[in-house]
Design a protein around this motif. Sequence first.
Motif, PDB file in Angstrom:
ATOM      1  N   MET A 108      27.312  -9.356  -1.845  1.00 32.90           N
ATOM      2  CA  MET A 108      27.346  -8.145  -0.761  1.00 32.90           C
ATOM      3  C   MET A 108      26.057  -7.675  -0.496  1.00 32.90           C
ATOM      4  N   CYS A 122      28.511  -3.427   4.366  1.00 27.77           N
ATOM      5  CA  CYS A 122      27.930  -4.755   3.646  1.00 27.77           C
ATOM      6  C   CYS A 122      28.529  -5.801   4.248  1.00 27.77           C
ATOM      7  N   MET A 124      29.990  -9.378   3.460  1.00 31.37           N
ATOM      8  CA  MET A 124      30.318 -10.185   2.551  1.00 31.37           C
ATOM      9  C   MET A 124      29.850 -11.621   2.612  1.00 31.37           C
ATOM     10  N   ALA A 162      37.031 -11.887   0.045  1.00 34.17           N
ATOM     11  CA  ALA A 162      36.101 -10.795   0.601  1.00 34.17           C
ATOM     12  C   ALA A 162      36.790  -9.231   0.584  1.00 34.17           C
ATOM     13  N   ALA A 166      35.764  -6.019  -1.455  1.00 36.53           N
ATOM     14  CA  ALA A 166      35.633  -4.698  -0.585  1.00 36.53           C
ATOM     15  C   ALA A 166      36.078  -3.617  -1.526  1.00 36.53           C
ATOM     16  N   LEU A 169      33.694  -1.077  -2.992  1.00 37.27           N
ATOM     17  CA  LEU A 169      32.650  -0.435  -2.363  1.00 37.27           C
ATOM     18  C   LEU A 169      33.076   1.014  -1.876  1.00 37.27           C
ATOM     19  N   VAL A 175      33.048  -2.886   6.417  1.00 41.71           N
ATOM     20  CA  VAL A 175      32.950  -4.401   5.541  1.00 41.71           C
ATOM     21  C   VAL A 175      33.145  -5.303   6.548  1.00 41.71           C
TER      22      VAL A 175
END
Length: 340
Positions: A108, A122, A124, A162, A166, A169, A175
């Motif tokens: 990330m 972020c 991925m 991904a 996520a 997070l 994302v």
Amino acid sequence: MSCPGCEVGQGGVTLKVPEEDVEGVLRSLASARAVRWSGASTVSMPPDVFVARATYWQAFFDTSSWRVGLTGPDGADAPDRPFDAFVEELPSVWIDELLARRGIQMAMQPIVDLTKGSVVACEMLVRATAPDGSFVSPHALFEAAREQSRLFALDRACRIEAIAAARRLPADWDVFVNFIPTAIYVPEHCLQSTFAAAERHAVHPSRLVFEVVETERVDDVAHLRAILAFYRAKGVRYALDDFGEGYSDENMLRAISPDVVKLDRQFVDHVDRDPAKRRVAEGLARVAQSLDIRLLAEGVERPEEATALLELGYTWQQGYLYARPSLEVPDGSIAWLPRA
């Protein structure tokens, strides 16, 4: 003695499907090369086109009555066989082994909003390991998947992984998830697993920004627009990656109207010193701002680059200057911010 499936790379493949499946198969082959229909329900194609879609067809059709035949290099036809038995005998490749052992993870990398001084998203980034534990670069990974006709399987696995990552997070971070348009044949089929993963991991679609990579390989813009329209109907945003220099890139920007556009890192590097790179950055900023598209600069490594880009309107930035990609959840700290 070799099995029929093992010889799939030596000639052509003929697929016979029931009449009720013709339209769906036709759609899945719309972007493929050298496809020839003979009669209402028989289609011939290169071996790699067949192998690339075999898993997809099994996932979304009842293939129990489908038949597959081979045409050898000499033009002679082998007797056709049941589709499922044929696919089962296809030789395994190392991408299959990688996916079977869940050998991919997501690093990330934070994306920073310099007007807020905080992390807002972020990206991925896939990380893969070989059986011996050695690192496989993303470029090598996807080139191998392309060569082995496994882009569909790898791209799908990366999107699902991904979204699974996520869930760790902060809930107010966006994302960014990469995807390859040529690996998505029919959006409402190929993307089912993506949205199922988002629901399973409680990642709301409004947080997702699907990032179009390998834009230079997109020949069928209509197909890409169909994918993006499906995303948008689901409440997802999308980004155009690696915007470069030239008329074709600007055409793509206007054609698909992304929510976010990324300035290619080659134009970020020393943009503060290179007038040609600055002109590209300015040109993108001018077009994007006229279309109400958010600007994002990636690969920012020096404060001078960051400051020059901020002056041009690149308020979202990403790069080693702020944080490196990590398998651990970023703590939200930022290594550099402009002086107030």
